[in-house]
Design an enzyme around this catalytic site. Structure first.
Site, PDB file in Angstrom:
ATOM      1  N   ILE A   1       0.838  -1.193   0.000  1.00 16.66           N
ATOM      2  CA  ILE A   1       0.000   0.000   0.000  1.00 16.66           C
ATOM      3  C   ILE A   1       0.877   1.249   0.000  1.00 16.66           C
ATOM      4  CG2 ILE A   1      -0.216   0.157   2.525  1.00 16.66           C
ATOM      5  CD1 ILE A   1      -3.223   0.852   2.030  1.00 16.66           C
ATOM      6  N   CYS A   2       0.368   2.307  -0.612  1.00 20.01           N
ATOM      7  CA  CYS A   2       1.023   3.619  -0.595  1.00 20.01           C
ATOM      8  C   CYS A   2      -0.082   4.662  -0.493  1.00 20.01           C
ATOM      9  CB  CYS A   2       1.903   3.814  -1.833  1.00 20.01           C
ATOM     10  SG  CYS A   2       0.980   3.873  -3.384  1.00 20.01           S
ATOM     11  N   LEU A   3       0.130   5.841  -1.010  1.00 20.23           N
ATOM     12  CA  LEU A   3      -0.892   6.874  -0.941  1.00 20.23           C
ATOM     13  C   LEU A   3      -2.030   6.617  -1.924  1.00 20.23           C
ATOM     14  CD1 LEU A   3      -1.804   9.588   0.292  1.00 20.23           C
ATOM     15  CD2 LEU A   3      -0.564  10.716  -1.576  1.00 20.23           C
TER      16      LEU A   3
ATOM     17  N   ILE B   1      -3.832   4.296   0.577  1.00 16.72           N
ATOM     18  CA  ILE B   1      -4.375   4.729   1.865  1.00 16.72           C
ATOM     19  C   ILE B   1      -5.470   5.775   1.675  1.00 16.72           C
ATOM     20  CG2 ILE B   1      -2.771   6.606   2.419  1.00 16.72           C
ATOM     21  CD1 ILE B   1      -3.708   3.804   4.870  1.00 16.72           C
TER      22      ILE B   1
END
Length: 117
Positions: free
Chosen positions: A77-79, A106
Site C-alpha cells: 500500500i502507498c498513498l 491509503i
C-alpha cells in the site's frame, strides 16, 4: 522504443490488484497468512497507516527485501496505489511471487472508513 512501452504495459498488468475492503478482510483473518507493507516515506506513514502495516519505503525496498516474508501473501500500500504497484513489480523481479497491490492506496482506505492508526 515502442517495444519497451509494450513491455512496461505488460509488466503493469501482471501485478495482482485488490480493493481496500478485500485487503482489510484478508488482513482481519486470524491466520497470519497475510502481511501488509506500506511503501510510503516514514513521515507519510506516521501521518496515519493501516493497522499492522510495516513501513518499508519504496526507495529502501530492494536493500531491505530480506525483511519481506517469502512464505506469506504480501499486500502493498502507498498513498494512491502507484508506488505500491512499482514495489510489487520490484518484488516480483526479486523473486517474490505472492505480492498484491492495494488499489487506491491509503486514500481509498480512508474513504472507505477502514481503521487508521
Amino acid at each position: 522504443m515502442f517495444e519497451r512501452f509494450l513491455r512496461r504495459a505488460e509488466e503493469a498488468q501482471t501485478v495482482p490488484t485488490i480493493a481496500v475492503r478485500e485487503a482489510w478482510e484478508r488482513l482481519a483473518r486470524a491466520d497470519g497468512e497475510t502481511v501488509l507493507i506500506d511503501v510510503r516515506e516514514p513521515w507519510e506513514y506516521r501521518s496515519g497507516h493501516a493497522p499492522r502495516a510495516v513501513n518499508i519505503p519504496l526507495g529502501q525496498l530492494a536493500a531491505r527485501v530480506n525483511e519481506v516474508p517469502r512464505d506469506r501473501e504480501v499486500l502493498l500500500i502507498c498513498l494512491s496505489g502507484h508506488r505500491s504497484a512499482q514495489a510489487a513489480r520490484l518484488l516480483q523481479r526479486l523473486g517474490l511471487s505472492r505480492v498484491v497491490n492495494i488499489k487506491g492506496g491509503i486514500t481509498s482506505w480512508r474513504l472507505h472508513g477502514l481503521p487508521i492508526e
